[in-house]
Design an enzyme around this catalytic site. Structure first.
Site, PDB file in Angstrom:
ATOM      1  N   MET A   1       0.674  -1.045   0.141  1.00 53.45           N
ATOM      2  CA  MET A   1       0.151  -0.118   0.130  1.00 53.45           C
ATOM      3  C   MET A   1       0.918   1.008  -0.064  1.00 53.45           C
ATOM      4  O   MET A   1       2.133   1.193   0.430  1.00 53.45           O
ATOM      5  CB  MET A   1      -0.989   0.018   1.190  1.00 53.45           C
ATOM      6  CG  MET A   1      -0.201  -0.217   2.582  1.00 53.45           C
ATOM      7  SD  MET A   1      -1.082   0.357   4.087  1.00 53.45           S
ATOM      8  CE  MET A   1      -0.703   1.988   3.899  1.00 53.45           C
ATOM      9  N   ASP A   3      -0.007   5.741  -0.540  1.00 54.93           N
ATOM     10  CA  ASP A   3      -0.721   7.077  -0.151  1.00 54.93           C
ATOM     11  C   ASP A   3      -2.241   6.765   0.540  1.00 54.93           C
ATOM     12  O   ASP A   3      -2.950   5.966  -0.034  1.00 54.93           O
ATOM     13  CB  ASP A   3      -1.074   8.026  -1.192  1.00 54.93           C
ATOM     14  CG  ASP A   3       0.056   8.056  -2.271  1.00 54.93           C
ATOM     15  OD1 ASP A   3       1.208   7.691  -1.813  1.00 54.93           O
ATOM     16  OD2 ASP A   3      -0.122   8.921  -3.508  1.00 54.93           O
ATOM     17  N   TRP A 301       9.615   6.425  -1.468  1.00 49.98           N
ATOM     18  CA  TRP A 301       9.727   5.662  -2.403  1.00 49.98           C
ATOM     19  C   TRP A 301      10.940   5.026  -2.850  1.00 49.98           C
ATOM     20  O   TRP A 301      11.350   4.117  -3.525  1.00 49.98           O
ATOM     21  CB  TRP A 301       9.138   6.313  -3.639  1.00 49.98           C
ATOM     22  CG  TRP A 301       7.732   6.372  -3.678  1.00 49.98           C
ATOM     23  CD1 TRP A 301       6.793   7.643  -3.938  1.00 49.98           C
ATOM     24  CD2 TRP A 301       6.842   5.219  -4.041  1.00 49.98           C
ATOM     25  NE1 TRP A 301       5.608   6.972  -3.737  1.00 49.98           N
ATOM     26  CE2 TRP A 301       5.474   5.764  -3.915  1.00 49.98           C
ATOM     27  CE3 TRP A 301       7.011   4.035  -4.118  1.00 49.98           C
ATOM     28  CZ2 TRP A 301       4.350   4.900  -4.314  1.00 49.98           C
ATOM     29  CZ3 TRP A 301       5.870   3.375  -4.306  1.00 49.98           C
ATOM     30  CH2 TRP A 301       4.657   3.457  -4.217  1.00 49.98           C
TER      31      TRP A 301
HETATM   32  C1  FRU Z   1       2.504   9.307  -4.840  1.00 52.31           C
HETATM   33  C2  FRU Z   1       1.731   8.599  -5.971  1.00 52.31           C
HETATM   34  C3  FRU Z   1       0.739   9.761  -6.439  1.00 52.31           C
HETATM   35  C4  FRU Z   1       0.014   8.374  -7.377  1.00 52.31           C
HETATM   36  C5  FRU Z   1       0.321   7.224  -6.518  1.00 52.31           C
HETATM   37  C6  FRU Z   1       0.275   6.032  -6.983  1.00 52.31           C
HETATM   38  O1  FRU Z   1       3.043   8.307  -3.730  1.00 52.31           O
HETATM   39  O2  FRU Z   1       3.046   8.268  -6.614  1.00 52.31           O
HETATM   40  O3  FRU Z   1       1.237  10.765  -7.121  1.00 52.31           O
HETATM   41  O4  FRU Z   1      -1.299   8.886  -7.419  1.00 52.31           O
HETATM   42  O5  FRU Z   1       1.287   7.680  -5.777  1.00 52.31           O
HETATM   43  O6  FRU Z   1       0.247   4.986  -6.250  1.00 52.31           O
END
Ligand code: FRU
Length: 525
Positions: A1, A3, A301
């Site tokens: 998981m 955001d 990330w």
């Molecule tokens: C941020 C992001 C967002 C995108 C989502 C995809 O962590 O890259 O910009 O909507 O995660 O999972």
């Protein structure tokens, strides 16, 4: 998981809803990607529910977005069978291979499942870098406002709407702060300005800097104690290229008039100075008017896909209560700062040695403080509060002059250290002393982190006092300094099943530090 998405509060059921970026097929990120769903009545313990929404094809994804409660049915999606307090509408990014566009979905079952609006997308610029809509209600203009990232243009587009489906472009805020590679997950919220005295520092006699160069009511004010009771905060996440490496969340304080956001200053500010606090989102509403609650993804990330958890991967921060406060970073300035306080609904375990407390304890080299939490309870979270004063006269500037709080596993083989070093005026966290190979093998998982601290208060004899509130959950340490004016959130990994059960405090300098107050507890969560 990853955001948090669609955070909203159901006033009928008195339940907080959190959706989140979720790949049910794997423990790394990938398409098709869905919105997972969890609910909580206290923001501390969450119960997971089923998937709430997802994409139609396997090569697309339901990317990040937000939710609102359309009490007055401006969208026309609802009828009388849906309680006004549960008329939840999700606004999210549909990520297809050729473009990102904004979709709207609504729920008639209290937020468990969503129905797609038939004329989606509601916004389509034919762009592959257009995502993460956050929608709010702007009371002054009686309009819905969407802010959404035009990620690689470094712009946050602002749209308005009467009905959540027809959107009018108003303006863009951008090229601001720290850029990194791209902007993600913007947020905009009105935050109360709370007047406090920061320890012994009287801030109300001082004036704000540079009042003329910013076209802002805030800076034109002459009486600082009666300036606006609230200001707008724009959140902005960047990745890659954050200053500590990888992901970072910054914010701007300013004015929003319903069409334009104008920051008060040119400052670049970070919401959390640790490595693992990203994509913060605030709740659409809350049981207490004016209260601004938010949650972030507690990862980065740069290594999120590699962290050593296997049945699941990633977790959220604690919910935080945000306020704006004046603080004095040095004797000649006063600044507005976004303050974070944890929302934690947990008490110490009721058992002997579940809590240790000390007052006015002068730290001496040969007098280590220590304790063992009871061995028959499973310690899942540890909380500590330390208020300490520093006797500068005792220092030798060529040596490290610090005190250290250690939390160790039963066999003492793995431990975390937290502490303050007076010459650097900084607090450190060391997550490197574990037997988990990932910790030393991954070059981006910085083992040692630190934050610079201004004193919480300074007494007339020159003694500086500081505070930290630490919450150490399974694999996340959240540190709130000086009542939340500085925060640092970082993951850590010890060998699975190896609990932190022993603590100690020691010092490298005789009589340099006094623990005015120190409490450490194992929490019943
Ligand atoms: C941020 C992001 C967002 C995108 C989502 C995809 O962590 O890259 O910009 O909507 O995660 O999972």
């Amino acid at each position: 998981m990853n955001d948090p998405n669609g955070l909203w509060y159901d006033a009928k059921e008195e339940l907080y809803h959190m959706y989140f970026q979720y790949n049910p097929e794997d423990n790394i990120w990938g398409s098709p990607l869905y919105w997972g769903h969890a609910v909580s009545d206290d923001l501390t313990t969450w119960e997971e529910r089923g998937i709430a929404l997802g994409p139609k094809t396997n090569d697309s994804a339901a990317f990040s977005g937000s939710a609102v409660v359309d009490v007055d049915n401006t969208s026309g999606f609802f009828n009388d069978t849906t309680d006004p307090r549960q008329r939840v509408v999700a606004i999210w990014t549909h990520n297809a291979p050729d473009k990102q566009s904004q979709y709207v979905s609504y729920s008639v079952d209290g937020g468990d499942t969503f129905i797609e609006y038939e004329n989606n997308p509601v916004l389509d610029l034919n762009s592959t870098q257009f995502r993460d809509p956050k929608v709010i209600w702007h009371e002054e203009t009686k309009k819905w406002i969407m802010i959404v990232a035009m990620s690689q243009k470094y712009e946050i587009a602002i749209y308005s709407s009467d009905d959540l489906v027809d959107w009018t472009y108003e303006s863009a805020f951008g090229n601001a702060g720290y850029l990194g590679f791209q902007y993600e997950c913007p947020g905009l919220v009105k935050v109360p300005v709370v007047q406090t005295e920061q320890g012994g520092l009287t801030v109300s006699n001082l004036t704000y800097p540079n009042t003329t160069s910013y076209n802002s009511t805030y800076f034109n004010a002459t009486n600082t104690s009666t300036v606006n009771n609230e200001a707008w905060v724009m959140f902005l996440s960047i990745y890659p290229g954050g200053p500590l490496g990888g992901s970072a969340t910054q914010y701007f304080i300013g004015d929003f008039n319903g069409t334009h956001f104008e920051p008060f200053t040119t400052q670049a500010r970070f919401l959390d100075l640790g490595k693992d606090y990203y994509a913060v989102q605030t709740f659409y509403n809350s049981p207490n008017a004016d209260e601004v609650l938010g949650i972030a993804w507690a990862s980065n990330w740069q290594y999120a896909q590699n962290v050593p958890t296997y049945e699941w991967r990633s977790s959220m921060s604690l919910a935080r209560n945000f306020t704006l406060r004046e603080y004095s970073p040095n004797p000649e300035s006063v600044q507005l700062n976004l303050n974070s306080e944890p929302v934690l609904n947990a008490n110490p375990v009721e058992a002997q040695n579940a809590t240790f407390s000390f007052e006015d304890e002068l730290l001496l080299i040969d007098n280590e403080l220590s304790g063992n939490f009871p061995s028959n309870i499973s310690a899942t979270a540890i909380e500590f509060e330390i208020e300490w004063s520093v006797n500068e006269i005792a220092f030798n500037i060529t040596e490290l002059n610090g005190f250290v709080l250690s939390l160790a596993t039963d066999d003492y083989d793995e431990f975390l250290t937290f502490g303050y070093e007076a010459n650097a005026q900084s607090f450190f966290f060391n997550r490197g002393n574990t037997e988990e190979p990932f910790v030393y093998a991954n070059p981006f998982f910085n083992e040692k982190l630190s934050v610079y601290l201004e004193p919480y208060s300074t007494s007339s004899n020159g003694t500086n006092t500081y505070k930290v509130h630490g919450i150490v959950d399974q694999n996340i340490a959240e540190l709130y300094f000086n009542d939340g004016s500085v925060v640092s959130t970082n993951l850590f990994f010890t060998t699975p099943g190896n609990q932190l059960t022993w603590w100690s405090v020691d010092t490298s300098i005789d009589g340099g530090f006094k623990l005015d107050n120190f409490t450490i507890s194992v929490l019943d969560v």
